[in-house]
Motif scaffolding. Structure first.
Motif, mmCIF file in Angstrom:
data_model
loop_
_atom_site.group_PDB
_atom_site.id
_atom_site.type_symbol
_atom_site.label_atom_id
_atom_site.label_comp_id
_atom_site.label_asym_id
_atom_site.label_seq_id
_atom_site.Cartn_x
_atom_site.Cartn_y
_atom_site.Cartn_z
ATOM 1 N N PRO A 84 70.917 18.925 3.849
ATOM 2 C CA PRO A 84 70.052 19.500 2.817
ATOM 3 C C PRO A 84 70.821 20.000 1.595
ATOM 4 N N HIS A 85 72.087 20.376 1.795
ATOM 5 C CA HIS A 85 72.841 20.968 0.673
ATOM 6 C C HIS A 85 73.554 19.908 -0.154
ATOM 7 N N LEU A 86 73.508 18.654 0.298
ATOM 8 C CA LEU A 86 74.181 17.588 -0.460
ATOM 9 C C LEU A 86 73.161 16.793 -1.264
ATOM 10 N N GLY A 93 77.054 8.644 0.314
ATOM 11 C CA GLY A 93 78.511 8.488 0.310
ATOM 12 C C GLY A 93 79.151 8.850 1.642
ATOM 13 N N MET A 94 78.485 9.750 2.400
ATOM 14 C CA MET A 94 78.985 10.103 3.733
ATOM 15 C C MET A 94 79.132 8.872 4.626
ATOM 16 N N GLY A 95 78.313 7.869 4.376
ATOM 17 C CA GLY A 95 78.383 6.643 5.180
ATOM 18 C C GLY A 95 79.694 5.913 4.981
ATOM 19 N N LEU A 96 80.333 6.127 3.833
ATOM 20 C CA LEU A 96 81.614 5.481 3.551
ATOM 21 C C LEU A 96 82.778 6.372 3.933
ATOM 22 N N ARG A 97 82.736 7.617 3.454
ATOM 23 C CA ARG A 97 83.828 8.548 3.729
ATOM 24 C C ARG A 97 83.251 9.931 3.990
ATOM 25 N N THR A 122 67.491 8.997 -8.638
ATOM 26 C CA THR A 122 67.340 10.199 -7.792
ATOM 27 C C THR A 122 68.681 10.704 -7.274
ATOM 28 N N GLN A 123 69.784 10.108 -7.744
ATOM 29 C CA GLN A 123 71.074 10.342 -7.075
ATOM 30 C C GLN A 123 71.550 11.790 -7.075
ATOM 31 N N ASP A 124 71.084 12.576 -8.052
ATOM 32 C CA ASP A 124 71.571 13.958 -8.114
ATOM 33 C C ASP A 124 70.598 14.968 -7.505
#
Ligand code: ATP
Length: 228
Positions: A84-86, A93-97, A122-124
């Motif tokens: 929720p905080h990201l 991006g967590m899926g990559l690193r 919607t990226q931000d």
């Protein structure tokens, strides 16, 4: 690339799952009554549960002793576990690193996959500022970015209404075209729409894939009772 279950037996207390079958590349539904062993089957493939006996072979390679992280697998479950905080961009991006130190090329790939699932712009935002359908797309984007050839889905879009669910399944079928997919579902309509073939799980026995339409048109008695 095929997934082979060679003479697998998995015991959990007084429940046992048996599987001796080959799953060819493509989209497969996993259907069976409540408690028949569908989630156990996915946990076995993901590496969360180890078989008592037998081997699991992917593309000719024995993966039985690999940890979940080493396996060629990505997983999308009903509760998408977005942070929720990201932001959207960071969740994907967590899926990559997992430490989110993405280089320029990785950042470009994140934006590309967001575009691919219709989330540009919607990226931000944070997940709370998205609709349920958009949140599902974020989770899907993360899975796609991992680009593992074997995709496990456990009722991934159950929380969505029928129209959105069908839209997500169509999107998934498009973007996962080179992937072998196993999708647990309780909804025969989802199985028909998404999966040419289905694995029936009956009292812990996993059956070889059969064409979805004919199986659902003329289900064996246990499945018939369950489908109502
Ligand atoms: N941690 C566990 N320890 C022992 N038995 C378990 C455990 N988890 C599940 N089981 C048992 O294993 C059997 C298969 O459960 P599983 O969750 O795979 O079924 P399922 O087909 O996914 O069911 P549902 O459709 O209700 O989600 C059930 O009888 C269940 O009680």
């Amino acid at each position: 690339m095929t997934l082979e279950f060679r003479d697998i037996l998995l015991r959990q207390d007084d429940f046992q799952l048996t599987a001796d079958l080959t799953v060819p590349q493509g989209r497969h539904a996993v259907i069976g009554a409540s408690g028949s062993g569908k989630s156990t089957l996915l946990a076995l493939v993901a590496g969360f549960l180890a078989p008592t006996k037998g081997r699991l072979i992917w593309d000719g390679q024995d993966i039985t002793d690999m940890t979940p992280g080493q396996r060629p697998v990505s997983i999308l479950f009903q509760h998408h576990n977005l942070f929720p905080h990201l932001t959207v961009k960071q969740n994907v991006g967590m899926g990559l690193r997992p430490n989110l130190r993405l280089d320029r090329d990785q950042q470009r790939r994140v934006m590309q996959v967001l575009d691919h699932v219709g989330l540009s712009g919607t990226q931000d935002r944070r997940p709370a500022a998205l609709s349920g359908g958009q949140q599902s797309r974020v989770a899907l984007a993360r899975v796609l970015l991992r680009a593992r050839p074997l995709l496990l889905l456990d009722e991934p879009f159950a929380a969505l209404g029928p129209a959105l669910k069908s839209e997500m399944l169509t999107l998934l079928a498009q973007v996962a075209s080179d992937t072998t997919v196993l999708m647990v579902t309780h909804d025969p309509a989802d199985a028909r729409a998404f999966a040419p073939d289905t694995l029936l799980v009956e009292d812990g026995a996993v059956h070889a894939p059969r064409p979805t339409g004919p199986l659902l048109d003329d289900p064996p008695p246990g499945l018939r009772a369950y489908l109502g």
